[in-house]
Design a protein around this motif. Structure first.
Motif, PDB file in Angstrom:
ATOM      1  N   LEU A   1       0.855  -1.184   0.000  1.00  0.00           N
ATOM      2  CA  LEU A   1       0.000   0.000   0.000  1.00  0.00           C
ATOM      3  C   LEU A   1       0.892   1.235   0.000  1.00  0.00           C
TER       4      LEU A   1
ATOM      5  N   PRO B   1      -1.422  -0.750  -4.886  1.00  0.00           N
ATOM      6  CA  PRO B   1      -2.554   0.155  -4.632  1.00  0.00           C
ATOM      7  C   PRO B   1      -2.061   1.487  -4.070  1.00  0.00           C
TER       8      PRO B   1
ATOM      9  N   TYR C   1      -4.839   4.466   7.657  1.00  0.00           N
ATOM     10  CA  TYR C   1      -4.554   3.320   6.786  1.00  0.00           C
ATOM     11  C   TYR C   1      -3.145   2.739   6.926  1.00  0.00           C
TER      12      TYR C   1
ATOM     13  N   HIS D   1      -0.916  -5.398   4.961  1.00  0.00           N
ATOM     14  CA  HIS D   1      -2.287  -5.314   4.478  1.00  0.00           C
ATOM     15  C   HIS D   1      -2.633  -6.491   3.563  1.00  0.00           C
TER      16      HIS D   1
ATOM     17  N   LEU E   1      -4.541  -6.980   0.259  1.00  0.00           N
ATOM     18  CA  LEU E   1      -4.916  -6.098  -0.835  1.00  0.00           C
ATOM     19  C   LEU E   1      -5.589  -6.901  -1.942  1.00  0.00           C
TER      20      LEU E   1
ATOM     21  N   LEU F   1      -7.568  -4.003  -6.877  1.00  0.00           N
ATOM     22  CA  LEU F   1      -7.440  -2.654  -6.319  1.00  0.00           C
ATOM     23  C   LEU F   1      -6.231  -1.937  -6.915  1.00  0.00           C
TER      24      LEU F   1
ATOM     25  N   LEU G   1      -6.863   4.672  -4.712  1.00  0.00           N
ATOM     26  CA  LEU G   1      -7.783   5.108  -3.661  1.00  0.00           C
ATOM     27  C   LEU G   1      -7.799   6.632  -3.651  1.00  0.00           C
TER      28      LEU G   1
ATOM     29  N   ARG H   1     -12.577   3.126  -3.816  1.00  0.00           N
ATOM     30  CA  ARG H   1     -11.706   2.049  -4.295  1.00  0.00           C
ATOM     31  C   ARG H   1     -11.879   1.893  -5.805  1.00  0.00           C
TER      32      ARG H   1
ATOM     33  N   ALA I   1     -13.901   2.417   0.888  1.00  0.00           N
ATOM     34  CA  ALA I   1     -13.075   1.900   1.978  1.00  0.00           C
ATOM     35  C   ALA I   1     -13.136   2.896   3.118  1.00  0.00           C
TER      36      ALA I   1
ATOM     37  N   LEU J   1      -9.701  -2.854   2.245  1.00  0.00           N
ATOM     38  CA  LEU J   1      -8.826  -2.958   1.077  1.00  0.00           C
ATOM     39  C   LEU J   1      -8.788  -4.369   0.520  1.00  0.00           C
TER      40      LEU J   1
END
Length: 861
Positions: free
Chosen positions: A54, A78, A97, A121, A123, A127, A130, A144, A332, A338
Motif C-alpha cells: 500500500l 494500490p 490506513y 495489508h 490487498l 485494487l 484510492l 476504491r 473503503a 482494502l
C-alpha cells in the motif's frame, strides 16, 4: 506474497515505452519522451519491489509525482493519492490506513519513504487506486478504483474528445483531483503530450508556456472561467487550442452559451462534462454542438456507460443512476476494506435529474444532504456533528454557492466560523453562521432546513472558489476585494468599513494588491488604499466591460519608479551603464508611501502598524546581511545590526553597501517615534501638509550642511523623505506647485552632477504630477514584479554580480534581479506559511477551549 504475475496492470501505464520518442512530458525547461518516462517509471517500480504494498503519494503537478503515480500502477501497488500541499490530509490518512510506503515529489526523482519492507495489508487483486470523496480534508472514506476502472474511463474520455498523439494538454488542475488525473490518464493512453505545470491561468507565464509548448487543450472548473474573463482570454491568440473541457461543478447556462460561441468563432470546442470520483472521473459529456441549445444539460453517457432515472417518492424528479465499467469497486473506511472486491455494480449519484427531449440529461437538484461548492463535496451532517462536538447545537443548509448554519444560543459566530472552516477544510467565506434563540423546526419536530437557508443574505461582492475543484486547493473569492485584501495582508476578518491602510497595508504589499484590484475593478481610483471595502465592492459589483487589448497600460507612478530605479541602481553598480540618482528618488518614494500607508487611524493602532511595517524591512534585510557577513569578509557586525551608518567607518567601503536600508529604517523609526507623541499626532492631523514641509525644512539644514547630525554621507535623506511625504499630502494644484518649487530650488547643486540631479528632479516631478505612467502591456507584469522585489534585489545584488560582471555585465544585472525576485518570493512564501501556522494554532487553541468548556465558553461578553 503476491507478485507482479498475480494481478492486473493498467495498460496505459505499463505500455508507455510503446510510444518511443514521442514527447510525453513538456515543462518550461524539460521535454521527456515516452521512452525516457518509461525508464524512470520502471526504475522506481523496481525500488518499490515485487511484493504488492500500500503506497501513499503526495502529488504535485511535477515530473516526480507523475513518475511515482505511474510506477505504482505499473508495479501493481494500490495507491492512495493526496495533494502535496495538504500535510494534514496525509497525517489523517497515515493514521487511518498505515501505508507501507510514502512517496513525495522530489523534482524528477520522487522521494521514497519505506515504512516497512513488506506489507501488513491484505490487498484485493483488482485494487489500483484510492481517492478521497471529500477533497483534501483527509476523510478516511476513500473510493476504491480498479485497474479496469482507470483504463476504461481513460478510453471513453479519449474517444469522445478524439485525443490524438499530436494533442497536448496543459495541467490546469491538480493531479490529486480526479478530474485533473483523468486528463493525464486519457492523454497517456493515446500517446499524447502533457504540458506539466502548476501555474494559474491568471499568470501570463502560463499562456507563454501554453503557446511555446504547442498545447491544444486545458481543463477548467467553473471558477476558472471567471479567471479567464479577467485575463482577457477572449482576445488571446491561441492558434493551437482545439478544445476546452469543463467539470467540477455547474457552469451557468449563459456562460456555457457564451464560451461555446467564443469557441465556435475561434475554432475550438467546449465540452461540458459531469462526473464523480466514484465513477473514476467522467460519466457524461455534452456534445459541443448542443451547448447552445441545452446549455444546462450534463449531456449523454460516456462511451461504455448508461443512465437511468429511478423515481423518488414524494419528489417530482427521480435520482440519476449510472452504470459502466468505470464505476468504483466500492468504498473503503478502514484498512480491512482494502481486501474487498466489488461491492456495488452501479452508481446512485444522489442527483435528481430529468431527460431533455433532445436526449440529454439535466441535473435539477440533490437528493442527499451534500452540497458541492465549486467542486468540493461537503456533508452538511458533518458540519452539524463538528459543532455538536464543541457543545453547539446547529442546523446546516446550503447550496452550491455556500453553507448557511443556524446555531442555537448566543454564540460567537465569528469564532465558530473560524473553527468550523478549519475543521472542514473549507474557506471561511463559504460559511455564514447565524445565532438564533431556537433552531427552526417543522410541525413534525424535524429541523426546517428551508428556514435555515432563508437566513442567508446576499453578500456584497462575489464569493467563488478557485482551481482545485473537489477540494484540491480551494480558495474562496481570490478575485473579490475581500479575497485580494485577505491574500495580500494575511487578514481573515475584513469589515465593510475597513480599508487597505487600516488593515495594515504598506508599500510592500501595495503593488501586488493594486494590480489585482485593477484587474477586478477595471479602473482603480487613486485613493483606493483609503477607500472602504464596501465602496470598492460596489465598483466591482457592476457589469464588467469588455476591454480592448491595449499596447500600453497605466501603472502607478511609484511602482514604475521602484522598478526602473532598481534596474538603474544595479546596472550602475555592475558597470553596464552609468545612471546615478535613482536611489535618492526611491528615498522620496519611501516618504511618499509612508504618508499614504502609515498615517491613517488612531495613534496606538497606527503605531503598531508602523512598527510591523518596519519589521517587514528589518527582518529580511538583517537575515540576508548576516548571511553576507558569514560568507564574505566585506561586512561587519554593525552591518548586521543596521548600525554601520552610525558607528561604521566614515570612509566609503564595502561596509556602506546597505546604507539605503539603514537610513530608511532610521527615518521610519524616527517618524514613528515622532508621531507617537500626542502633540505631534495632533499636529499631523490638523496640518497634514505643514508638518512634512517643516520636516523638509529641517532636512534642508543637513542638505546645506548648516547642521551636522553625525551620520556621514546619508544625512540629507531626511529632506528627500519628508519631501515625498509632502507630495502625498498635496491635494491641490497650488500645493503641488509649492512642492515642485521646493524641489526645483533645492535639488540643483546637491550632487554637483547635472545628470544625477536631473534624474532626481525628474523622478520627484513625476511623483508630484502624474498618478500613473504608461507601460507597455507586455512589460506590466515584469514592472510589478521588479517593484515588489526591489528591496530584496538591492540586498542580494551585492553578492550576485561580482563573479558575473567580468563575464557579462548584462548577465550580472539579470542574475541580480532574478535572485532578488527569488529571495522576495521565498520570503513572502515563508511569511505566508508562518501566518497560516499562527492562524491554525490560534484556531486549534480556540477549538480546544470551546470543546473543554462547553457552549458557554463561546458566549459573547
Amino acid at each position: 506474497m503476491t507478485t507482479q504475475l498475480d494481478f492486473m496492470r493498467v495498460p496505459f501505464a505499463a505500455d508507455l515505452a510503446s510510444y518511443g520518442d514521442r514527447p510525453a512530458i513538456l515543462t518550461d525547461t524539460l521535454t521527456l519522451s515516452y521512452r525516457e518516462l518509461a525508464e524512470r517509471v520502471d526504475e522506481l517500480a523496481l525500488r518499490l519491489g515485487p511484493e504488492r504494498r500500500l503506497v501513499a503519494l503526495t502529488a504535485a503537478n511535477d515530473v516526480g509525482s507523475l513518475v511515482a503515480y505511474l510506477a505504482a500502477l505499473t508495479g501493481g501497488h494500490p495507491l492512495i493519492l493526496l495533494p502535496e500541499d495538504k500535510p494534514a490530509a496525509l497525517d489523517s490518512l497515515l493514521a487511518a490506513y498505515d501505508p507501507d510506503v510514502v512517496l513525495r515529489p522530489g523534482g524528477g526523482h520522487p522521494l521514497l519513504e519505506e515504512r516497512r519492507p513488506g506489507t501488513r495489508h491484505e490487498l484485493h487483486p483488482d485494487l489500483a487506486l484510492l481517492l478521497s470523496t471529500s477533497g483534501s480534508t483527509g476523510s478516511p472514506k476513500l473510493v476504491r478504483l480498479s485497474h479496469t476502472n482507470l483504463q476504461s474511463n481513460a478510453e471513453s474520455i479519449a474517444a469522445y474528445l478524439d485525443i490524438a498523439p499530436n494533442d497536448r494538454a496543459a495541467t490546469t488542475l491538480p493531479m490529486s483531483y480526479c478530474y485533473g488525473l483523468s486528463v493525464i490518464n486519457s492523454h497517456l493512453l493515446r500517446g499524447a503530450g502533457l504540458v506539466l505545470t502548476d501555474l494559474s491561468v491568471v499568470d501570463p507565464c502560463f499562456w507563454d508556456l501554453f503557446r511555446n509548448r504547442g498545447a491544444t487543450a486545458f481543463a477548467a472548473v467553473p471558477y476558472t472561467f471567471e479567471l479567464l474573463e479577467r485575463v482577457g482570454f477572449a482576445d488571446m491568440e491561441l492558434p493551437g487550442l482545439r478544445y476546452v473541457t469543463q467539470a467540477g461543478g455547474r457552469l451557468a447556462p449563459e456562460s456555457v452559451r457564451r464560451y461555446a460561441e467564443l469557441g465556435r468563432r475561434n475554432g475550438w470546442d467546449l465540452f461540458v462534462m459531469y462526473g464523480q470520483t466514484e465513477a473514476t472521473a467522467r460519466m457524461a459529456y455534452l456534445p459541443p454542438e448542443l451547448a447552445a441549445n441545452v446549455p444546462g444539460a450534463v449531456g449523454v453517457a460516456v462511451p461504455g456507460g448508461s443512465f437511468r432515472i429511478d423515481p423518488v417518492p414524494g419528489l417530482e424528479h427521480g435520482e440519476l443512476v449510472y452504470s459502466g465499467p468505470n464505476v468504483m469497486l466500492g468504498y473503503a473506511e478502514t484498512p480491512a476494506d482494502l481486501a474487498l472486491g466489488r461491492t456495488i455494480t452501479e452508481l446512485r449519484t444522489g442527483d435528481l435529474a430529468r431527460q431533455h427531449p433532445a436526449g440529454v440529461y439535466e441535473v435539477v437538484g440533490r437528493r442527499s444532504r451534500f452540497v458541492k461548492i465549486v467542486g468540493l463535496r461537503v456533508d452538511l451532517g458533518q458540519v452539524e456533528r463538528l459543532l455538536a462536538d464543541l457543545g453547539v447545537q446547529a442546523a446546516a443548509a446550503g447550496t452550491d454557492d455556500g453553507i448557511v448554519v443556524a446555531v442555537e444560543g448566543d454564540h460567537d459566530t465569528r469564532l465558530l466560523g473560524k473553527v468550523l472552516a478549519q475543521g472542514m477544510g473549507l474557506p471561511r467565506a463559504a460559511l455564514q453562521l447565524h445565532a438564533v434563540d431556537e433552531l427552526p423546526r417543522l410541525a413534525s419536530g424535524k429541523l426546517d432546513y428551508q428556514a435555515v437557508l432563508a437566513l442567508s443574505r446576499p453578500e456584497r461582492g462575489t464569493v467563488a472558489a478557485e482551481a482545485g475543484a473537489d477540494g484540491a486547493g480551494v480558495a474562496v473569492g481570490p478575485g473579490s476585494v475581500r479575497g485580494i485584501f485577505r491574500d495580500a495582508l494575511e487578514r481573515e476578518e475584513i469589515a465593510d468599513g475597513d480599508t487597505f491602510v487600516s488593515l495594515g497595508g504598506d508599500s510592500l504589499s501595495y503593488v501586488a494588491a493594486s494590480v489585482r484590484l485593477e484587474q477586478a475593478l477595471g479602473h482603480l481610483p487613486q485613493d483606493w488604499h483609503v477607500t472602504p471595502v464596501r465602496d470598492l465592492e460596489e465598483r466591482a459589483g457592476g457589469v464588467p466591460v469588455r476591454k480592448r487589448r491595449r499596447v500600453f497600460v497605466p501603472v502607478e507612478t511609484g511602482t514604475v519608479l521602484r522598478a526602473v530605479g532598481i534596474v538603474l541602481i544595479i546596472g550602475t553598480h555592475v558597470g553596464l551603464f552609468t545612471w546615478q540618482g535613482a536611489a535618492h528618488v526611491l528615498m522620496a518614494v519611501a516618504g511618499y508611501n509612508f504618508a499614504r500607508f502609515q498615517l491613517a487611524g488612531e495613534r496606538l493602532p497606527r503605531l503598531r502598524r508602523q512598527l510591523a511595517s518596519v519589521a517587514r524591512i528589518v527582518v529580511p534585510s538583517t537575515a540576508f546581511i548576516l548571511f553576507a557577513y558569514l560568507a564574505t569578509d566585506n561586512y561587519s557586525p554593525a552591518n548586521v545590526l543596521l548600525l554601520n551608518a552610525v558607528i561604521g567607518p566614515e570612509a566609503v567601503t564595502t561596509q556602506w553597501h546597505f546604507w539605503f536600508v539603514e537610513v530608511l529604517v532610521y527615518l521610519l523609526l524616527a517618524m514613528t517615534a515622532l508621531l507617537a507623541i500626542p502633540w505631534a499626532d495632533r499636529a499631523e492631523r490638523r496640518f497634514p501638509l505643514l508638518l512634512p514641509l517643516a520636516l523638509t525644512g529641517a532636512g534642508l539644514l543637513t542638505r546645506y550642511e548648516l547642521v551636522d547630525p553625525g551620520v556621514p554621507h546619508t544625512a540629507p535623506a531626511l529632506w528627500l523623505f519628508a519631501l515625498g511625504w509632502a507630495i502625498a499630502r498635496s491635494r491641490t494644484a497650488a500645493q503641488r506647485c509649492v512642492v515642485s518649487a521646493i524641489a526645483v530650488l533645492t535639488v540643483p547643486g546637491f550632487f554637483e552632477n547635472a545628470a544625477r540631479e536631473g534624474t532626481l528632479l525628474a523622478g520627484i516631478l513625476l511623483l508630484i504630477w502624474l498618478p500613473s505612467l504608461p507601460v507597455p502591456a507586455a512589460l506590466r507584469r515584469l514592472t510589478v514584479l521588479l517593484a515588489s522585489a526591489s528591496l530584496y534585489a538591492y540586498l542580494v545584488h551585492w553578492l550576485v554580480y561580482p563573479p558575473l560582471a567580468g563575464i557579462s555585465p548584462a548577465v550580472a544585472v539579470a542574475a541580480s534581479l532574478a535572485a532578488g525576485v527569488a529571495y522576495w518570493a521565498l520570503w513572502t512564501r515563508a511569511m505566508s506559511v508562518a501566518g497560516r501556522w499562527r492562524t491554525g494554532a490560534q484556531l486549534r487553541r480556540a477549538a480546544r477551549r470551546l470543546k473543554s468548556q462547553g457552549p458557554e465558553s463561546s458566549n459573547r461578553g
